[in-house]
Structure formats: C-alpha cells, structure tokens
Scaffold this motif. Structure first.
Motif, mmCIF file in Angstrom:
data_model
loop_
_atom_site.group_PDB
_atom_site.id
_atom_site.type_symbol
_atom_site.label_atom_id
_atom_site.label_comp_id
_atom_site.label_asym_id
_atom_site.label_seq_id
_atom_site.Cartn_x
_atom_site.Cartn_y
_atom_site.Cartn_z
ATOM 1 N N UNK A 120 -8.133 3.631 -11.238
ATOM 2 C CA UNK A 120 -9.516 3.203 -11.073
ATOM 3 C C UNK A 120 -10.459 4.380 -10.886
ATOM 4 N N UNK A 121 -10.038 5.350 -10.065
ATOM 5 C CA UNK A 121 -10.855 6.556 -9.886
ATOM 6 C C UNK A 121 -11.020 7.297 -11.210
ATOM 7 N N UNK A 122 -9.946 7.348 -11.979
ATOM 8 C CA UNK A 122 -9.989 8.066 -13.253
ATOM 9 C C UNK A 122 -10.927 7.383 -14.242
ATOM 10 N N UNK A 135 0.812 -1.206 0.000
ATOM 11 C CA UNK A 135 0.000 0.000 0.000
ATOM 12 C C UNK A 135 0.849 1.262 0.000
ATOM 13 N N UNK A 136 2.158 1.112 0.279
ATOM 14 C CA UNK A 136 3.065 2.254 0.268
ATOM 15 C C UNK A 136 3.794 2.404 -1.054
ATOM 16 N N UNK A 137 3.590 1.481 -1.989
ATOM 17 C CA UNK A 137 4.295 1.535 -3.263
ATOM 18 C C UNK A 137 3.549 2.407 -4.264
ATOM 19 N N UNK A 138 4.298 2.963 -5.207
ATOM 20 C CA UNK A 138 3.675 3.803 -6.227
ATOM 21 C C UNK A 138 2.803 2.980 -7.179
ATOM 22 N N UNK A 139 3.200 1.774 -7.617
ATOM 23 C CA UNK A 139 2.312 1.007 -8.503
ATOM 24 C C UNK A 139 0.930 0.760 -7.897
ATOM 25 N N UNK A 140 0.885 0.402 -6.620
ATOM 26 C CA UNK A 140 -0.409 0.172 -5.967
ATOM 27 C C UNK A 140 -1.253 1.442 -5.986
ATOM 28 N N UNK A 141 -0.647 2.557 -5.630
ATOM 29 C CA UNK A 141 -1.384 3.819 -5.584
ATOM 30 C C UNK A 141 -1.744 4.305 -6.982
ATOM 31 N N UNK A 142 -0.918 3.984 -7.988
ATOM 32 C CA UNK A 142 -1.256 4.334 -9.361
ATOM 33 C C UNK A 142 -2.492 3.576 -9.834
ATOM 34 N N UNK A 143 -2.626 2.322 -9.404
ATOM 35 C CA UNK A 143 -3.815 1.536 -9.752
ATOM 36 C C UNK A 143 -5.054 2.159 -9.121
ATOM 37 N N UNK A 199 -8.542 16.369 -0.582
ATOM 38 C CA UNK A 199 -9.452 15.733 0.371
ATOM 39 C C UNK A 199 -8.668 14.731 1.218
ATOM 40 N N UNK A 200 -9.339 14.182 2.206
ATOM 41 C CA UNK A 200 -8.702 13.164 3.043
ATOM 42 C C UNK A 200 -8.598 11.878 2.236
ATOM 43 N N UNK A 201 -7.379 11.465 1.944
ATOM 44 C CA UNK A 201 -7.155 10.281 1.120
ATOM 45 C C UNK A 201 -6.174 9.350 1.827
ATOM 46 N N UNK A 202 -6.414 8.061 1.693
ATOM 47 C CA UNK A 202 -5.539 7.064 2.285
ATOM 48 C C UNK A 202 -4.726 6.321 1.234
ATOM 49 N N UNK A 203 -4.959 6.604 -0.025
ATOM 50 C CA UNK A 203 -4.194 5.985 -1.097
ATOM 51 C C UNK A 203 -4.347 6.838 -2.345
ATOM 52 N N UNK A 204 -3.501 6.557 -3.335
ATOM 53 C CA UNK A 204 -3.544 7.310 -4.583
ATOM 54 C C UNK A 204 -2.288 8.130 -4.791
#
Length: 290
Positions: free
Chosen positions: A96-98, A84-92, A236-241
C-alpha cells in the motif's frame, strides 16, 4: 514478431529459469552451509548430526536455508495471514505504501516531464538538481524526512509513501520526457499544417507516443518505490511492514525468517511490475498488435 514467437507461451521462459534455479539450489545450499557446519563441529558444537554434510541442512542460522527449513519458515510466518505478525499482512502494508508512493511519483514525474519538454531553460536549470536528488542516500534522508513531517503531525503510512515517491519520480520524469520528444519532425509538421495548437499536439501526438516510454519507466519506478518503502520502514519508527520485519529479524540473527521476508518482497515486486504490465496492455493495445 515471428509465428514461432507467438506460439511460445509467455510463461515458458520464466518457468524454465525457475526450474534451473530449483535444480541449482540444493548443491549451492550444501556448498554454502558445509563450511560453517564443519567449523562448528570442529569447535565441538553438538549439532545433532554426524557429519558436516548432514549438518548443512540443519543449521539453526544457515547461509542458505534448506527446502525443509524454508517450508517451515513460510508456515510459521504466513499463518494466520491476517495476523499483524505475519508476513502477508506486512507485505500488504508495504504494498500500500508503495502504490501510494508510485501514484505520487507519477503525478510529480508527469508534471516535470511536461515542463522539461516545454522549456529548455527549465530543463537546464532543474535537471542537474533532479539528478543530484537521486544521489542522496535514502537511509540518511528517510529519518530526516520523518522527523520533519512529524513536526506537522504527518506520521505513520504517509511518510513512507513520500519517501517511496521521492525515489520513484525520477525515472518517470526522465522516461516521460523522452517519450514526449519521440515524435519526429514530419509528424509535428503534419499537425502544424492543420493549425494544431500546442495543447492539441500534446494530446493527439506527443502523449500517445510517450505511453510506451511511460510504462517502461513505471516498471523501473515500481521496483524503486518498493525499495524506498522498505528502506523507509527500516530507517524510521515503524509498527508494520516488510522493512520493520527485516530489521527485527536481522537483530535476532534469524536468517531463515530473513530469507522468507526477502522472498515475499521479491514476489511483491513481481506483482507490482505485472500490474504495470497489465495497465500497459489495456492502455496501449496497438503496441501488443505490433
């Protein structure tokens, strides 16, 4: 299209530009970092290198990171990719949001485009407001929308997608409406001679003619939706991305991490536009043969 153009591999121009960028990167990196390194040495800082030129590749927070620093940054932030701390995970997550935001933008944009074409009164009444909606700073509206949706229990993934769709619907609506109006009068008169209804004219003439315009607009909308997702994550308050990672590393003044995250964001944008291009080739095969 000429025979020479057909023989040219589609990736060759892009690879040529990439090669030029790589060749220019090292001198630009040395030029950008030389000044900060020289000032640090002049102030008595111990950088572990004898000259400003040597220190230009070893600054802790460089203006432009050296290739070695970038490689180390990619390694540190990419592995393991499922963390969850890696850039690939957050890019996914951001991707998905996009995609969800782009899907919402397509639905809203298509409906608006049809209404704009069918009714001049609707166009005159709403188009100025649609334009005005795109002038509102997304940094200001993102937290307001998040708070509003939070009152109704809508949190997490969906608010970012809605903000992405808010930015992306306008180019879809404008591009599609332009495409729906692209058939000329002779083509419309031909269908009229066959007693075609308005629905049949839309189905057999207007909609097929509008597809090239739609996909051009979607390429713009995809990048706009990506920017909207990242800004929404920052605002906004975000936990990933990617936006959350950009905000955290900006506060930590980790410029190498910022560069790595920005490169991932750029690659994600290229992938999204490539997916739109793939859909365009599949759904408009006659355009590729032109």
């Amino acid at each position: 299209m000429t025979a020479a153009a057909r023989r040219t591999p589609p990736l060759l121009p892009m690879l040529t530009v990439a090669l030029i960028a790589v060749l220019l990167y090292l001198p630009l990196m040395l030029w950008a970092n030389y000044g900060p390194a020289a000032r640090a040495l002049a102030n008595g800082a111990d950088l572990g290198c004898p000259t400003a030129l040597a220190c230009a590749t070893q600054l802790r927070n460089p203006v432009l990171p050296s290739p070695g620093q970038l490689a180390n940054g990619f390694r540190a932030l990419s592995l393991p990719p499922t963390s969850e701390l890696s850039v690939p995970y957050n890019a996914v997550v951001t991707g998905g949001e996009t995609l969800l935001g782009l899907g919402l933008a397509i639905v809203v944009g298509l409906v608006l485009a049809v209404l704009l074409v069918l009714s001049r009164s609707f166009e005159r009444a709403t188009l100025p407001w649609l334009v005005a909606s795109q002038t509102v700073p997304i940094v200001a509206i993102a937290p307001m929308l998040a708070v509003l949706l939070g009152q109704y229990g809508v949190q997490g993934f969906l608010p970012k997608a809605l903000i992405a769709g808010f930015i992306a619907f306008f180019p879809v609506a404008v591009g599609m409406s332009r495409g729906l109006r692209s058939p000329d009068a002779l083509q419309q008169d031909l269908l009229a001679t066959y007693s075609a209804s308005s629905a049949q004219t839309f189905r057999f003439l207007r909609f097929p003619a509008s597809l090239p315009y739609l996909f051009t607009a979607l390429k713009v909308a995809a990048t706009a939706a990506l920017v909207g997702s990242i800004v929404a994550e920052i605002s906004t308050i975000s936990f990933s991305g990617l936006g959350k990672m950009l905000a955290e590393n900006s506060r930590a003044s980790d410029t190498i991490a910022l560069w790595v995250i920005m490169i991932y964001g750029a690659v994600l944008g290229v992938v999204l536009v490539a997916l739109v291009g793939l859909a365009e080739r599949l759904l408009t095969p006659w355009k590729a043969k032109a």
